[in-house]
Design an enzyme around this catalytic site. Sequence first.
Site, mmCIF file in Angstrom:
data_model
loop_
_atom_site.group_PDB
_atom_site.id
_atom_site.type_symbol
_atom_site.label_atom_id
_atom_site.label_comp_id
_atom_site.label_asym_id
_atom_site.label_seq_id
_atom_site.Cartn_x
_atom_site.Cartn_y
_atom_site.Cartn_z
ATOM 1 N NE ARG A 1 58.243 67.820 34.299
ATOM 2 C CZ ARG A 1 57.743 68.614 35.219
ATOM 3 N NH1 ARG A 1 57.597 67.821 36.447
ATOM 4 N NH2 ARG A 1 57.766 69.874 35.239
ATOM 5 C CB SER B 1 61.013 72.304 31.121
ATOM 6 O OG SER B 1 60.506 73.043 31.770
ATOM 7 C CD GLU C 1 60.003 66.758 30.572
ATOM 8 O OE1 GLU C 1 59.642 65.537 31.025
ATOM 9 O OE2 GLU C 1 59.079 67.602 30.309
HETATM 10 N N1 EPU Z 1 65.882 80.610 35.853
HETATM 11 C C1 EPU Z 1 66.896 81.280 35.242
HETATM 12 N N2 EPU Z 1 66.832 81.462 34.039
HETATM 13 C C2 EPU Z 1 65.648 81.734 33.386
HETATM 14 C C3 EPU Z 1 64.541 81.092 33.974
HETATM 15 C C4 EPU Z 1 64.781 80.404 35.330
HETATM 16 O O1 EPU Z 1 68.067 81.375 35.893
HETATM 17 O O2 EPU Z 1 65.710 82.030 32.187
HETATM 18 C C5 EPU Z 1 66.270 80.077 37.337
HETATM 19 C C6 EPU Z 1 65.706 80.984 38.553
HETATM 20 O O3 EPU Z 1 66.860 80.857 39.545
HETATM 21 C C7 EPU Z 1 64.533 80.429 39.029
HETATM 22 C C8 EPU Z 1 64.567 78.915 38.915
HETATM 23 O O4 EPU Z 1 65.491 78.997 37.574
HETATM 24 O O5 EPU Z 1 63.946 80.552 40.370
HETATM 25 C C9 EPU Z 1 63.384 78.068 38.562
HETATM 26 O O6 EPU Z 1 62.560 78.698 37.266
HETATM 27 P P1 EPU Z 1 61.201 78.255 37.231
HETATM 28 O O7 EPU Z 1 60.219 78.541 38.280
HETATM 29 O O8 EPU Z 1 60.522 78.876 35.930
HETATM 30 O O9 EPU Z 1 61.003 76.666 37.163
HETATM 31 P P2 EPU Z 1 61.924 75.644 36.380
HETATM 32 O O10 EPU Z 1 62.669 74.822 37.322
HETATM 33 O O11 EPU Z 1 62.730 76.192 35.112
HETATM 34 C C10 EPU Z 1 60.191 73.836 36.383
HETATM 35 C C11 EPU Z 1 59.449 72.855 35.574
HETATM 36 C C12 EPU Z 1 58.145 73.459 34.740
HETATM 37 C C13 EPU Z 1 57.379 73.987 35.761
HETATM 38 C C14 EPU Z 1 58.035 75.156 36.796
HETATM 39 C C15 EPU Z 1 57.126 75.738 37.685
HETATM 40 C C16 EPU Z 1 61.126 71.163 35.184
HETATM 41 C C17 EPU Z 1 61.757 70.410 33.903
HETATM 42 N N3 EPU Z 1 60.396 72.191 34.875
HETATM 43 O O12 EPU Z 1 60.775 74.536 35.831
HETATM 44 O O13 EPU Z 1 57.549 72.557 34.007
HETATM 45 O O14 EPU Z 1 56.051 74.799 35.096
HETATM 46 O O15 EPU Z 1 59.087 74.424 37.385
HETATM 47 O O16 EPU Z 1 57.092 74.616 38.780
HETATM 48 O O17 EPU Z 1 60.913 70.538 36.231
HETATM 49 C C18 EPU Z 1 57.729 71.592 31.852
HETATM 50 O O18 EPU Z 1 57.898 70.321 32.615
HETATM 51 O O19 EPU Z 1 57.532 71.402 30.702
HETATM 52 C C19 EPU Z 1 57.407 72.643 32.525
HETATM 53 C C20 EPU Z 1 57.431 73.834 32.285
#
Ligand code: EPU
Length: 338
Positions: free
Chosen positions: A164, A238, A334
Amino acid sequence: MRIEENASLEPYNTLRVAARCRFLVQLQSLSDVDEFIADARFRHVPRMILGGGSNLLLRGDFDGVVARVALRGMETVRSDTGAVYLRAAAGEDWHTFVVWTIEHGYAGLENLSLIPGTVGGAPIQNIGAYGVELSDVLHCVEAVHTVSGEARTFDKNACKFSYRESVFKRGERANYIITAITVRLPHTPRYVTDYHGVRQALRDNDITEPNAHSISQAVCQLRRAKLPDPDKLGNAGSFFKNPVLSDARLTSLRRRHSQLPAYPQANGDYKIPAAWLLEQCGWKGRRQGDAGFYDRHALVLVNHGHASGAELLALADRARQDVLDRFGIELEFEPQII
Ligand code: EPU
C-alpha cells in the site's frame, strides 16, 4: 479546462463527506493538464490532485484548488513473445479497465476486480487484493510534473512499491499528476487462487479450471458480500493497513492473545489482520452518529449519512487508540487524510 468556484467535493469522495474547495478543475485532456500547470491563479494556492476520491478522508473544506483527473482511453500498446502491454489513461474507472482487459482475452488483473477508484489512483497506494498487487503487473506510470510541466515515465523500480505504498504516496504526491499507466500481462497466465475465499467461491461456482473471467466473478462475489458499495454506503475501503510484526513480537503477543491470527510474509515477518484487532475491541458495526464501522467488515469506516470528516477521523482515532491500549499495536491509516 472546466473550472468551478466554491465547489462541493461530496460527489468526488467515496466517504461522501460534504466538504468544499475554492476551485475545482476538471482535467479532460493533456492540454488541460498543461493549461492547469501554467495558470497563474493556481500557482500559489494549495493543490490537490484527485482521482476517484476512493482513498481519501477530507477533514474539512479545502482552501485551494482541486484538480480532478478525467483523462480517458484504453489501448493495446504492443505485444512481444512474453507479454502484452496495455495502457489506460488515469481518469478511467479501475474496474472498467480490468473488465476491458479480460474481454480482450488477457489475464493478470482479475484478482483486482471491483476495487473502487481510477486507474491513476491505483499506483499511488499500490492497490492489492486476494494475493495480487498492482506492482506485480505494472510496467510504467506516466506523469507530468506539477511545476515544470515536464512529462516523465516512471518504470516499475522508480515507483518504489511496497505494501500500500509508492513514491507517489510519499514525497512525489504533490509533485506529479499521473496521466496514464501501462501494465504488462504475460501471455501465459499465472492464476492466483490460493486465497481462501477465492478458492471457496470457485468451488461454490463448480469451477475446476479457473480463468481470468471466472476468477474475476469469484472476486466480485466476495467483495460484494464483505465490502460496502460506495454508491450505497460511503466508505474508503480498508481504513487501516494491516500491521506487520516480527516473529519475536508475534510470539510475545501470543502469550497474552493466543488466538491472534498472523500471515507469514516472504521476509519472515507476519501480517496481522487489523480487522481482527478492531473486532476484538468491539468496533465492528459500532456507530457514533453517522460515523461507524461496517457491520460485515471491521476494517471499513462508513458514513451512514451526514458524518463530517472530523467526526469520521475522531472515530477512527478512538478505534486506533483502543487497539494500541489492548494490543500495543499502532495501526496506520490507509487513506490519505487531507
Ligand atoms: N477479520 C475479522 N473481522 C472482520 C473481517 C476480517 O476478524 O470483520 C479477519 C479474519 O481473520 C480474516 C482476516 O481478518 O481472515 C482478513 O480479512 P480479509 O480477507 O477481508 O482481508 P483484510 O486483511 O481485512 C485486505 C486488504 C483489502 C483486500 C483484502 C483481500 C488491506 C489494508 N486490506 O483486507 O483491501 O480487499 O485483503 O485481499 O490490506 C483496501 O485496501 O481498501 C482493501 C479493501
